[in-house]
Write a protein that holds these residues in place. Sequence first.
Motif, PDB file in Angstrom:
ATOM      1  N   VAL A   1       0.832  -1.203   0.000  1.00  0.00           N
ATOM      2  CA  VAL A   1       0.000   0.000   0.000  1.00  0.00           C
ATOM      3  C   VAL A   1       0.863   1.248   0.000  1.00  0.00           C
ATOM      4  O   VAL A   1       0.546   2.249  -0.673  1.00  0.00           O
ATOM      5  N   GLY A   2       1.969   1.243   0.734  1.00  0.00           N
ATOM      6  CA  GLY A   2       2.866   2.397   0.742  1.00  0.00           C
ATOM      7  C   GLY A   2       3.417   2.700  -0.643  1.00  0.00           C
ATOM      8  O   GLY A   2       3.441   3.862  -1.074  1.00  0.00           O
ATOM      9  N   VAL A   3       3.852   1.658  -1.344  1.00  0.00           N
ATOM     10  CA  VAL A   3       4.343   1.852  -2.720  1.00  0.00           C
ATOM     11  C   VAL A   3       3.211   2.339  -3.616  1.00  0.00           C
ATOM     12  O   VAL A   3       3.411   3.213  -4.482  1.00  0.00           O
ATOM     13  N   ALA A   4       2.009   1.793  -3.423  1.00  0.00           N
ATOM     14  CA  ALA A   4       0.860   2.211  -4.228  1.00  0.00           C
ATOM     15  C   ALA A   4       0.543   3.687  -4.013  1.00  0.00           C
ATOM     16  O   ALA A   4       0.208   4.409  -4.964  1.00  0.00           O
ATOM     17  N   VAL A   5       0.652   4.156  -2.783  1.00  0.00           N
ATOM     18  CA  VAL A   5       0.375   5.569  -2.496  1.00  0.00           C
ATOM     19  C   VAL A   5       1.378   6.470  -3.195  1.00  0.00           C
ATOM     20  O   VAL A   5       1.006   7.493  -3.803  1.00  0.00           O
ATOM     21  N   LEU A   6       2.654   6.103  -3.125  1.00  0.00           N
ATOM     22  CA  LEU A   6       3.677   6.911  -3.804  1.00  0.00           C
ATOM     23  C   LEU A   6       3.432   6.937  -5.310  1.00  0.00           C
ATOM     24  O   LEU A   6       3.517   8.007  -5.948  1.00  0.00           O
ATOM     25  N   ALA A   7       3.152   5.785  -5.880  1.00  0.00           N
ATOM     26  CA  ALA A   7       2.874   5.726  -7.318  1.00  0.00           C
ATOM     27  C   ALA A   7       1.625   6.524  -7.667  1.00  0.00           C
ATOM     28  O   ALA A   7       1.569   7.192  -8.704  1.00  0.00           O
ATOM     29  N   PHE A   8       0.622   6.450  -6.788  1.00  0.00           N
ATOM     30  CA  PHE A   8      -0.628   7.176  -7.025  1.00  0.00           C
ATOM     31  C   PHE A   8      -0.387   8.685  -7.058  1.00  0.00           C
ATOM     32  O   PHE A   8      -0.900   9.389  -7.944  1.00  0.00           O
ATOM     33  N   LEU A   9       0.402   9.181  -6.131  1.00  0.00           N
ATOM     34  CA  LEU A   9       0.691  10.620  -6.092  1.00  0.00           C
ATOM     35  C   LEU A   9       1.430  11.059  -7.352  1.00  0.00           C
ATOM     36  O   LEU A   9       1.156  12.133  -7.910  1.00  0.00           O
ATOM     37  N   VAL A  10       2.372  10.230  -7.794  1.00  0.00           N
ATOM     38  CA  VAL A  10       3.116  10.563  -9.009  1.00  0.00           C
ATOM     39  C   VAL A  10       2.192  10.573 -10.223  1.00  0.00           C
ATOM     40  O   VAL A  10       2.226  11.496 -11.049  1.00  0.00           O
ATOM     41  N   GLU A  11       1.347   9.556 -10.346  1.00  0.00           N
ATOM     42  CA  GLU A  11       0.470   9.456 -11.514  1.00  0.00           C
ATOM     43  C   GLU A  11      -0.619  10.532 -11.507  1.00  0.00           C
ATOM     44  O   GLU A  11      -1.057  10.977 -12.565  1.00  0.00           O
ATOM     45  N   VAL A  12      -1.065  10.933 -10.329  1.00  0.00           N
ATOM     46  CA  VAL A  12      -2.019  12.035 -10.265  1.00  0.00           C
ATOM     47  C   VAL A  12      -1.356  13.331 -10.709  1.00  0.00           C
ATOM     48  O   VAL A  12      -1.939  14.133 -11.450  1.00  0.00           O
ATOM     49  N   ARG A  13      -0.129  13.545 -10.252  1.00  0.00           N
ATOM     50  CA  ARG A  13       0.592  14.760 -10.643  1.00  0.00           C
ATOM     51  C   ARG A  13       0.845  14.793 -12.140  1.00  0.00           C
ATOM     52  O   ARG A  13       0.781  15.860 -12.771  1.00  0.00           O
ATOM     53  N   GLU A  14       1.129  13.638 -12.738  1.00  0.00           N
ATOM     54  CA  GLU A  14       1.363  13.568 -14.182  1.00  0.00           C
ATOM     55  C   GLU A  14       0.069  13.452 -14.970  1.00  0.00           C
ATOM     56  O   GLU A  14       0.098  13.287 -16.191  1.00  0.00           O
ATOM     57  N   LYS A  15      -1.080  13.482 -14.260  1.00  0.00           N
ATOM     58  CA  LYS A  15      -2.421  13.433 -14.855  1.00  0.00           C
ATOM     59  C   LYS A  15      -2.697  12.136 -15.606  1.00  0.00           C
ATOM     60  O   LYS A  15      -3.469  12.089 -16.548  1.00  0.00           O
ATOM     61  N   ARG A  16      -2.040  11.073 -15.159  1.00  0.00           N
ATOM     62  CA  ARG A  16      -2.353   9.756 -15.696  1.00  0.00           C
ATOM     63  C   ARG A  16      -3.493   9.105 -14.927  1.00  0.00           C
ATOM     64  O   ARG A  16      -4.103   8.150 -15.401  1.00  0.00           O
ATOM     65  N   ILE A  17      -3.742   9.599 -13.733  1.00  0.00           N
ATOM     66  CA  ILE A  17      -4.871   9.174 -12.916  1.00  0.00           C
ATOM     67  C   ILE A  17      -5.603  10.414 -12.445  1.00  0.00           C
ATOM     68  O   ILE A  17      -4.979  11.391 -12.022  1.00  0.00           O
ATOM     69  N   ARG A  18      -6.913  10.377 -12.526  1.00  0.00           N
ATOM     70  CA  ARG A  18      -7.736  11.479 -12.039  1.00  0.00           C
ATOM     71  C   ARG A  18      -8.469  11.069 -10.776  1.00  0.00           C
ATOM     72  O   ARG A  18      -8.975   9.949 -10.690  1.00  0.00           O
ATOM     73  N   ILE A  19      -8.504  11.978  -9.810  1.00  0.00           N
ATOM     74  CA  ILE A  19      -9.268  11.697  -8.601  1.00  0.00           C
ATOM     75  C   ILE A  19     -10.728  11.531  -9.004  1.00  0.00           C
ATOM     76  O   ILE A  19     -11.324  12.431  -9.603  1.00  0.00           O
ATOM     77  N   PRO A  20     -11.324  10.401  -8.736  1.00  0.00           N
ATOM     78  CA  PRO A  20     -12.702  10.153  -9.200  1.00  0.00           C
ATOM     79  C   PRO A  20     -13.704  11.081  -8.538  1.00  0.00           C
ATOM     80  O   PRO A  20     -13.605  11.390  -7.343  1.00  0.00           O
ATOM     81  N   LYS A  21     -14.651  11.523  -9.333  1.00  0.00           N
ATOM     82  CA  LYS A  21     -15.728  12.356  -8.815  1.00  0.00           C
ATOM     83  C   LYS A  21     -16.884  11.459  -8.366  1.00  0.00           C
ATOM     84  O   LYS A  21     -16.916  10.276  -8.635  1.00  0.00           O
ATOM     85  N   GLY A  22     -17.833  12.063  -7.715  1.00  0.00           N
ATOM     86  CA  GLY A  22     -18.986  11.306  -7.268  1.00  0.00           C
ATOM     87  C   GLY A  22     -18.961  11.053  -5.772  1.00  0.00           C
ATOM     88  O   GLY A  22     -18.039  11.467  -5.052  1.00  0.00           O
ATOM     89  N   PRO A  23     -19.947  10.337  -5.282  1.00  0.00           N
ATOM     90  CA  PRO A  23     -20.122  10.173  -3.830  1.00  0.00           C
ATOM     91  C   PRO A  23     -19.285   9.080  -3.184  1.00  0.00           C
ATOM     92  O   PRO A  23     -19.161   9.057  -1.961  1.00  0.00           O
TER      93      PRO A  23
END
Length: 461
Positions: free
Chosen positions: A35-57
Amino acid sequence: MTFFCTLLFMFMVFWRPQEWLVPQLYGWPLLDVVVGVAVLAFLVEVREKRIRIPKGPVPWLLLGLVIASAMSHVPHTYFVGMIDAIADTWKICFFTFLFFSVLDRPKRLRAVARVFVVMTCVMAVHALLQKYRGYGFVGQRPMWVMRPSLEEPIIRTLFFGIFEDPNDLAQILVTAIPLCFVITKKTGPWSLLLSILAASLLVAGFLTTHSRGGMVAMAAVIGVGVLLMLPRRWFLPLLVVGALAALVMLPMLGSSMDISAHDRVVFWGHANQYFKANPLFGIGYGMFWQVAEDRASHNAFVLCYTELGIFGYWFWFAMLLLGVIGCQRVRQALKRPADEEQAYLGRCAGMAVASMCGFCGSAYFLSRAYVYPLFLLFAFLNALPLIVQRTLPEDHPPLINVKRDLYTYGTIGSVGSVIYIHVSILWLNKAGGGSGSAECGARNAEGELTVWEYVGVGVWE
């Protein structure tokens, strides 16, 4: 990288390789590292706009569930319980958020379905080895049990980790059966053959568990499968009718309950009394032992609303209901698919609902309210409307209407499901000769022989 880490996490949660495959790793915080590695990768991919924070409830519902678990201890002024509840629920809800965030395209849905099916097929092979060879992987042996209705003991198979129980193994095997039909994009003869073979293996593995809760799950999967073949606009109404029909049949089932089944129903009746005394915030996350001492609840719904009250149960049940509603909207929107990908998404939505219904059907008899497989299904179902929405024309109305689907239907569904379960428990208690009330607990406290003291030698469900 984030998606790969979430798949690796799934693999480790389902198989628990450190408990049997690589025992040298037992005790290492492997899941925390992943999970720690996933969080770091997630932050990088969000910054590079390869992943978008999902909208909705859904992200807010996950956060709300964490807050509700803590709030369940506030009225009882149990500070340590509040901290422990946050630590427990934060882990599962945060990973679900990561998983939900990376499920942003059809290709990844297929990958998740494949991993899910492959892992459960290996579990099924393990179960079949236990039945026909006498032991499975690393020499694990099945359980020999004696049931009141049978003269001879039977073999019940199991797996490792969170599936080291025949009922839990049966639940996950049946849940995976519908996903066998979405592991390929195409629906040609070879794809269909592969799906049928995988489903047949899972069914064979399931039958070795001799799980009554698993039989309920199988009935739910088959029932939903039949509904999926009918006109799509009929699906949700007929699903509700099916649930009501099951409620009507309960008194007939209650009259044939054995001691172990009656034991559970008595606990549920006690839990309802505790819930009535603490309806808003419940008795506290992880405090079900107050109801049944050291015994499990054996009902995910009862466990959730008894511990968290209607406040916390609303967040939990809303994710379930929103996923089912969203998948049904996907099926309706893709009634006439424009291409093969849309046809796959429509089929995937139907099979996902069948899997969820199978899981929930057996969850009526299992304490599986806060387990990763259920939350993975939450993410899978709720990701489908977001993916499909991007494939539809811009003027197409939103597949999820938050005000109507969440606040109105979610509230009605949450309250209605509590009433439904409460009525079902009352009917089962009456049919089985139990009171299902606090009065029964009082009589036990006075020294009378309790239900579970009648249980003889052997292992019971």
